[in-house]
Write a protein that holds these residues in place. Structure first.
Motif, PDB file in Angstrom:
ATOM      1  N   GLU A 145       0.851  -1.195   0.000  1.00  0.00           N
ATOM      2  CA  GLU A 145       0.000   0.000   0.000  1.00  0.00           C
ATOM      3  C   GLU A 145       0.886   1.245   0.000  1.00  0.00           C
ATOM      4  OE1 GLU A 145      -3.090  -0.062   2.915  1.00  0.00           O
ATOM      5  OE2 GLU A 145      -4.084   1.637   1.928  1.00  0.00           O
ATOM      6  N   LYS A 146       0.560   2.215  -0.852  1.00  0.00           N
ATOM      7  CA  LYS A 146       1.306   3.481  -0.918  1.00  0.00           C
ATOM      8  C   LYS A 146       0.325   4.614  -0.648  1.00  0.00           C
ATOM      9  CE  LYS A 146       5.295   1.992  -2.539  1.00  0.00           C
ATOM     10  NZ  LYS A 146       6.640   2.413  -2.277  1.00  0.00           N
ATOM     11  N   SER A 147       0.830   5.826  -0.487  1.00  0.00           N
ATOM     12  CA  SER A 147      -0.095   6.918  -0.156  1.00  0.00           C
ATOM     13  C   SER A 147      -1.114   7.172  -1.276  1.00  0.00           C
ATOM     14  CB  SER A 147       0.685   8.191   0.149  1.00  0.00           C
ATOM     15  OG  SER A 147       1.532   8.482  -0.949  1.00  0.00           O
ATOM     16  N   ALA A 148      -0.683   6.987  -2.558  1.00  0.00           N
ATOM     17  CA  ALA A 148      -1.606   7.280  -3.661  1.00  0.00           C
ATOM     18  C   ALA A 148      -2.240   6.020  -4.243  1.00  0.00           C
ATOM     19  CB  ALA A 148      -0.861   8.029  -4.750  1.00  0.00           C
ATOM     20  N   GLY A 149      -2.066   4.886  -3.624  1.00  0.00           N
ATOM     21  CA  GLY A 149      -2.634   3.658  -4.173  1.00  0.00           C
ATOM     22  C   GLY A 149      -1.828   2.442  -3.790  1.00  0.00           C
ATOM     23  N   TYR A 150      -1.440   1.676  -4.817  1.00  0.00           N
ATOM     24  CA  TYR A 150      -0.719   0.428  -4.544  1.00  0.00           C
ATOM     25  C   TYR A 150       0.468   0.257  -5.468  1.00  0.00           C
ATOM     26  CZ  TYR A 150      -4.759  -0.763  -1.758  1.00  0.00           C
ATOM     27  OH  TYR A 150      -5.734  -0.746  -0.810  1.00  0.00           O
ATOM     28  N   GLU A 151       1.416  -0.553  -4.987  1.00  0.00           N
ATOM     29  CA  GLU A 151       2.512  -0.969  -5.862  1.00  0.00           C
ATOM     30  C   GLU A 151       2.526  -2.491  -5.844  1.00  0.00           C
ATOM     31  OE1 GLU A 151       6.714   0.891  -5.977  1.00  0.00           O
ATOM     32  OE2 GLU A 151       6.912  -1.058  -4.985  1.00  0.00           O
ATOM     33  N   LYS A 177      -3.910   3.103  -8.707  1.00  0.00           N
ATOM     34  CA  LYS A 177      -4.706   3.784  -7.688  1.00  0.00           C
ATOM     35  C   LYS A 177      -5.578   2.757  -6.952  1.00  0.00           C
ATOM     36  CE  LYS A 177      -7.716   7.815  -7.385  1.00  0.00           C
ATOM     37  NZ  LYS A 177      -8.507   8.740  -8.175  1.00  0.00           N
ATOM     38  N   TYR A 178      -6.103   1.814  -7.742  1.00  0.00           N
ATOM     39  CA  TYR A 178      -6.962   0.768  -7.176  1.00  0.00           C
ATOM     40  C   TYR A 178      -6.418  -0.604  -7.566  1.00  0.00           C
ATOM     41  CZ  TYR A 178     -10.408   4.542  -6.884  1.00  0.00           C
ATOM     42  OH  TYR A 178     -11.061   5.710  -6.607  1.00  0.00           O
ATOM     43  N   VAL A 179      -6.802  -1.624  -6.797  1.00  0.00           N
ATOM     44  CA  VAL A 179      -6.462  -3.005  -7.176  1.00  0.00           C
ATOM     45  C   VAL A 179      -7.732  -3.835  -7.069  1.00  0.00           C
ATOM     46  CG1 VAL A 179      -5.142  -5.083  -6.568  1.00  0.00           C
ATOM     47  CG2 VAL A 179      -4.110  -2.856  -6.277  1.00  0.00           C
ATOM     48  N   ILE A 180      -7.955  -4.672  -8.078  1.00  0.00           N
ATOM     49  CA  ILE A 180      -9.070  -5.620  -7.983  1.00  0.00           C
ATOM     50  C   ILE A 180      -8.467  -7.024  -7.971  1.00  0.00           C
ATOM     51  CG2 ILE A 180     -11.159  -6.534  -9.063  1.00  0.00           C
ATOM     52  CD1 ILE A 180     -11.566  -3.723 -10.297  1.00  0.00           C
ATOM     53  N   ILE A 181      -8.673  -7.735  -6.899  1.00  0.00           N
ATOM     54  CA  ILE A 181      -8.107  -9.082  -6.786  1.00  0.00           C
ATOM     55  C   ILE A 181      -9.151 -10.097  -7.240  1.00  0.00           C
ATOM     56  CG2 ILE A 181      -7.171 -10.802  -5.163  1.00  0.00           C
ATOM     57  CD1 ILE A 181      -6.053  -8.323  -3.622  1.00  0.00           C
ATOM     58  N   ALA A 182      -8.863 -10.702  -8.385  1.00  0.00           N
ATOM     59  CA  ALA A 182      -9.781 -11.710  -8.945  1.00  0.00           C
ATOM     60  C   ALA A 182      -8.967 -12.962  -9.241  1.00  0.00           C
ATOM     61  CB  ALA A 182     -10.449 -11.156 -10.204  1.00  0.00           C
ATOM     62  N   ALA A 183      -8.165 -13.359  -8.241  1.00  0.00           N
ATOM     63  CA  ALA A 183      -7.204 -14.449  -8.451  1.00  0.00           C
ATOM     64  C   ALA A 183      -7.784 -15.826  -8.123  1.00  0.00           C
ATOM     65  CB  ALA A 183      -5.949 -14.179  -7.618  1.00  0.00           C
ATOM     66  N   GLY A 184      -9.108 -15.930  -8.086  1.00  0.00           N
ATOM     67  CA  GLY A 184      -9.755 -17.221  -7.870  1.00  0.00           C
ATOM     68  C   GLY A 184      -9.290 -17.892  -6.588  1.00  0.00           C
ATOM     69  N   PHE A 185      -9.080 -19.224  -6.662  1.00  0.00           N
ATOM     70  CA  PHE A 185      -8.735 -19.938  -5.424  1.00  0.00           C
ATOM     71  C   PHE A 185      -7.310 -19.623  -4.957  1.00  0.00           C
ATOM     72  CE2 PHE A 185      -7.525 -22.891  -8.767  1.00  0.00           C
ATOM     73  CZ  PHE A 185      -6.289 -23.342  -8.336  1.00  0.00           C
ATOM     74  N   GLU A 186      -6.533 -18.901  -5.792  1.00  0.00           N
ATOM     75  CA  GLU A 186      -5.171 -18.525  -5.380  1.00  0.00           C
ATOM     76  C   GLU A 186      -5.130 -17.167  -4.673  1.00  0.00           C
ATOM     77  OE1 GLU A 186      -2.288 -20.124  -8.788  1.00  0.00           O
ATOM     78  OE2 GLU A 186      -4.195 -19.326  -9.506  1.00  0.00           O
ATOM     79  N   ALA A 187      -6.287 -16.589  -4.416  1.00  0.00           N
ATOM     80  CA  ALA A 187      -6.347 -15.237  -3.839  1.00  0.00           C
ATOM     81  C   ALA A 187      -5.973 -15.202  -2.361  1.00  0.00           C
ATOM     82  CB  ALA A 187      -7.745 -14.650  -4.030  1.00  0.00           C
ATOM     83  N   GLY A 188      -5.862 -16.376  -1.744  1.00  0.00           N
ATOM     84  CA  GLY A 188      -5.609 -16.465  -0.294  1.00  0.00           C
ATOM     85  C   GLY A 188      -4.468 -15.599   0.186  1.00  0.00           C
ATOM     86  N   LYS A 189      -3.375 -15.545  -0.596  1.00  0.00           N
ATOM     87  CA  LYS A 189      -2.211 -14.793  -0.101  1.00  0.00           C
ATOM     88  C   LYS A 189      -2.441 -13.276  -0.085  1.00  0.00           C
ATOM     89  CE  LYS A 189       0.409 -15.028  -4.452  1.00  0.00           C
ATOM     90  NZ  LYS A 189       0.402 -16.273  -5.174  1.00  0.00           N
ATOM     91  N   PHE A 190      -3.505 -12.821  -0.745  1.00  0.00           N
ATOM     92  CA  PHE A 190      -3.806 -11.385  -0.725  1.00  0.00           C
ATOM     93  C   PHE A 190      -4.949 -11.052   0.239  1.00  0.00           C
ATOM     94  CE2 PHE A 190      -2.418 -12.262  -5.208  1.00  0.00           C
ATOM     95  CZ  PHE A 190      -1.131 -11.772  -5.030  1.00  0.00           C
ATOM     96  N   LEU A 191      -5.354 -12.047   1.006  1.00  0.00           N
ATOM     97  CA  LEU A 191      -6.466 -11.842   1.941  1.00  0.00           C
ATOM     98  C   LEU A 191      -5.949 -11.803   3.377  1.00  0.00           C
ATOM     99  CD1 LEU A 191      -9.081 -14.337   0.513  1.00  0.00           C
ATOM    100  CD2 LEU A 191      -9.610 -11.988   1.100  1.00  0.00           C
TER     101      LEU A 191
END
Ligand SMILES: Cc1cc2nc3c(=O)[nH]c(=O)nc-3n(C[C@H](O)[C@H](O)[C@H](O)COP(=O)(O)OP(=O)(O)OC[C@H]3O[C@@H](n4cnc5c(N)ncnc54)[C@H](O)[C@@H]3O)c2cc1C
Length: 320
Positions: free
Chosen positions: A129-135, A147-161
């Motif tokens: 997380e950065k001040s203006a969004g994400y890296e 600026k925004y992130v949409i996580i649609a990584a299916g069953f592999e999304a666990g590491k971003f949760l």
């Protein structure tokens, strides 16, 4: 579902899914491409006595809320669909689609029409997380700022949760060689049952029959793959028990990881406190319809439009 979440939320979940079938149909009408989208009835049959009770309860509640449903008894079911079970629920609002054709064409369409950029084989390993969004960092060492992130990584999304919200299981499926049209049951209906592990049956546009299910409670891919032969044999037997007169010959079989949640609903929206990180996690057997809802809900949130469906699918949803 009404045992787990409030009845009005359960009904809203059902109605949202129903609506999304039409919305998916309209997306493809809008771009002038047909990914073999077909309206077909759905038949949910009682596998045993416990299943009969479930069907009756389900019928009662769908009737109460005027959701599309017909209760078929043993005779009607056998006359109309040609297989035997004590009873079943039927609706005529369901649909099937070639999901691969649909997804690849939609991406291709937007590459040409909307300037969409697609980076294949690009795994995101970290999100800061950065001040203006994400890296975002990728395996190849590239950095992506947004600026925004949409996580649609299916069953592999666990590491971003921040917290595990889904259970990962294994599922099996097979497809037959094409059969003569005369063997296909009423209106190529989608068929599934109450028992777990369940089977589901559908056809494709070449009159191949797809049979799937026999889920296992683990995700280990080696263990999963080693069971494929055994699972194929069980699925074939179950199909032949229902339709002994159809000359069914398996052409291909496969297995995969499947994600589900405690209440059967997906997780869509922002994690509380992280307003620019969105999740589109269509977990569950209705992942395709859930994904349509995710697209609409996230678009609305980005535009500042309130979307009531977040009460049903969001991370803050209420449980009983
Ligand atoms: C056998 C089987 C049968 C099913 N049947 C049905 C059905 O009949 N009806 C229905 O509605 N649904 C069904 N589903 C569920 C449905 O397929 C899924 O819910 C749906 O595909 C989920 O879509 P998704 O975009 O959320 O995830 P996915 O389709 O899994 O896509 C996630 C993508 O993210 C990519 N990814 C993962 N991690 C990263 C990373 N770190 N960086 C970059 N990319 C990443 C993956 O490579 C993948 O391409 C079925 C699923 C299975 C396995």
């Amino acid at each position: 579902m009404v045992k787990i979440i409030d009845e009005d939320l359960a009904v809203q979940a059902y109605r949202s899914c129903l609506q999304s079938i039409t919305d998916i149909e309209n997306v493809f009408k809008g771009i002038g491409f047909d990914p073999d989208f077909e309206r077909v009835p759905s038949v949910f049959f009682a596998s045993d006595k416990k299943g009969v009770k479930l069907i009756e309860r389900e019928y009662e509640i769908r009737e109460k809320y005027k959701l599309p449903v017909t209760l078929l008894d043993k005779k009607v079911l056998s006359d109309k669909y040609g297989f035997r079970a004590s009873c079943a629920l039927e609706n005529n609002e369901s649909a099937q689609i070639d999901a691969y054709k649909a997804a690849t064409h939609l991406i291709d369409f937007h590459i040409h029409k909307s300037g969409l950029k697609v980076f294949t084989n690009t795994e995101v390993t970290k999100i800061k997380e950065k001040s203006a969004g994400y890296e975002l960092q990728t395996t190849n060492g590239y950095k992506i700022s947004s600026k925004y992130v949409i996580i649609a990584a299916g069953f592999e999304a666990g590491k971003f949760l921040p917290k595990q919200v889904m259970k990962l299981t294994s599922t099996y499926a097979l497809v037959s060689e094409p059969v003569d049209e005369k063997y296909i049951w009423h209106k190529k209906s989608l068929i599934w049952e109450t028992k777990e592990p369940y089977i589901y049956i559908r056809t494709d546009n070449e009159n191949r029959i797809i049979v799937g299910g026999e889920d296992e409670d683990f995700k280990d891919p080696v263990k999963r793959d080693s069971l494929l032969r055994k699972k194929v044999s069980i699925l074939e037997k179950k199909f032949k028990k229902l339709f002994p007169d159809i000359p069914f010959k398996t052409d291909m079989a496969w297995c995969g990881t499947f994600s589900s949640t405690d209440d059967g609903l997906p997780y869509i929206g922002t994690w509380p406190g992280a307003d620019r990180m969105f999740y589109a996690l269509g977990y569950g057997g209705n992942g395709i319809t859930f994904s349509m809802i995710a697209a609409q809900l996230i678009k609305n949130k980005l535009k500042g439009i309130r979307d009531e469906r977040e009460n049903v699918f969001g991370f803050n949803r209420k449980r009983k």
